[in-house]
Design an enzyme around this catalytic site. Structure first.
Site, PDB file in Angstrom:
ATOM      1  N   GLU A  39       0.845  -1.211   0.000  1.00 36.42           N
ATOM      2  CA  GLU A  39       0.000   0.000   0.000  1.00 36.42           C
ATOM      3  C   GLU A  39       0.872   1.250   0.000  1.00 36.42           C
ATOM      4  O   GLU A  39       2.011   1.214   0.462  1.00 36.42           O
ATOM      5  CB  GLU A  39      -0.856   0.020   1.283  1.00 36.42           C
ATOM      6  N   ASP A  40       0.308   2.349  -0.477  1.00 29.00           N
ATOM      7  CA  ASP A  40       1.026   3.619  -0.383  1.00 29.00           C
ATOM      8  C   ASP A  40       0.910   4.202   1.025  1.00 29.00           C
ATOM      9  O   ASP A  40       1.884   4.637   1.616  1.00 29.00           O
ATOM     10  CB  ASP A  40       0.506   4.618  -1.433  1.00 29.00           C
TER      11      ASP A  40
ATOM     12  N   ASP B  44      -4.334   4.823   6.361  1.00 28.13           N
ATOM     13  CA  ASP B  44      -4.929   6.002   6.991  1.00 28.13           C
ATOM     14  C   ASP B  44      -5.939   5.510   8.030  1.00 28.13           C
ATOM     15  O   ASP B  44      -5.576   5.233   9.164  1.00 28.13           O
ATOM     16  CB  ASP B  44      -5.550   6.827   5.861  1.00 28.13           C
TER      17      ASP B  44
ATOM     18  N   PHE C 133      -2.313  15.792   4.581  1.00 25.22           N
ATOM     19  CA  PHE C 133      -2.679  15.171   3.313  1.00 25.22           C
ATOM     20  C   PHE C 133      -1.436  15.251   2.433  1.00 25.22           C
ATOM     21  O   PHE C 133      -0.959  16.344   2.119  1.00 25.22           O
ATOM     22  CB  PHE C 133      -3.868  15.861   2.647  1.00 25.22           C
TER      23      PHE C 133
ATOM     24  N   ARG D  39       1.098  12.332  -8.946  1.00 24.34           N
ATOM     25  CA  ARG D  39       1.712  11.040  -8.576  1.00 24.34           C
ATOM     26  C   ARG D  39       3.208  11.014  -8.930  1.00 24.34           C
ATOM     27  O   ARG D  39       3.977  10.276  -8.343  1.00 24.34           O
ATOM     28  CB  ARG D  39       1.015   9.878  -9.296  1.00 24.34           C
TER      29      ARG D  39
END
Ligand code: 5GP
Length: 177
Positions: free
Chosen positions: A99-100, A103, A152, A165
């Site tokens: 996963e990036d 959260d 964020f 990205r």
């Protein structure tokens, strides 16, 4: 004007990924008849996955899943839907879900449960980033890049409305005031 501030530099990212790759290679040694399966969560993980697999020195195969979560804007809701499933068999294999960012934890929790139904030998989670401030679901991240504060972030695969990205660093998005 919107701008951004570098939170994690290219050099820091690459150094940490080399460490994670070495750790994974040691903990999940595989053989060419049963390669490790590295599963990226589209789209955000694609750059992390590309760099990570090149630092893993054990035989592996790559696949992708995609999940979307219902919810407004930048917050994921508890309801996650699978929009692309794996194409290669994982039964009896060691799997790493990449996963990036974790959260709330909803996405990774849903995907881990989904993959468990395919009866792999083991499932580990690798995530570049973890934002503990917003965690709702308890998730175990076996291979973690960096823990960050509640910003964020964009860049290094992470987007804002599908843009940014390609930024080389992980940066804090600062909307125009
Ligand atoms: P979770 O289900 O853990 O709440 O959310 C995981 C997904 O939410 C990530 O894969 C990512 O797409 C998105 N997300 C959460 N925080 C951020 C962030 O700071 N920046 C970006 N670009 N996406 C985020």
């Amino acid at each position: 004007m919107s701008g951004y501030k570098v939170l994690i530099s290219e050099q820091q990212i690459q150094k940490r990924i080399a460490e994670l790759g070495a750790e994974i290679s040691q903990k999940l040694k595989s053989s060419s008849d049963k390669p490790l399966v590295v599963i990226g969560v589209l789209k955000g993980s694609f750059i992390f996955l590309a760099d990570l697999v090149r630092k893993i020195s054990t035989p592996l195969e790559i696949d992708f899943v995609e999940a979307s979560s219902y919810g407004a804007g930048t917050t994921s809701s508890g309801e996650v839907k699978l929009t692309r499933d794996i194409k290669i068999p994982i039964a009896g294999r060691d799997v790493i879900l990449v996963e990036d960012i974790v959260d709330t934890g909803h996405t990774i929790s849903f995907l881990t449960q989904h993959l468990a139904a395919h009866k792999p030998r083991s499932i580990s989670v690798a995530s570049l980033l973890f934002k503990p401030a917003r965690q709702i679901k308890e998730v175990k991240i076996d291979f973690l890049g960096f823990t960050i504060d509640d910003y964020f972030v964009i860049g290094y695969g992470l987007d804002l409305n599908n843009k940014f990205r390609e930024i080389k660093e992980v940066v804090i998005y600062e909307p125009s005031k």
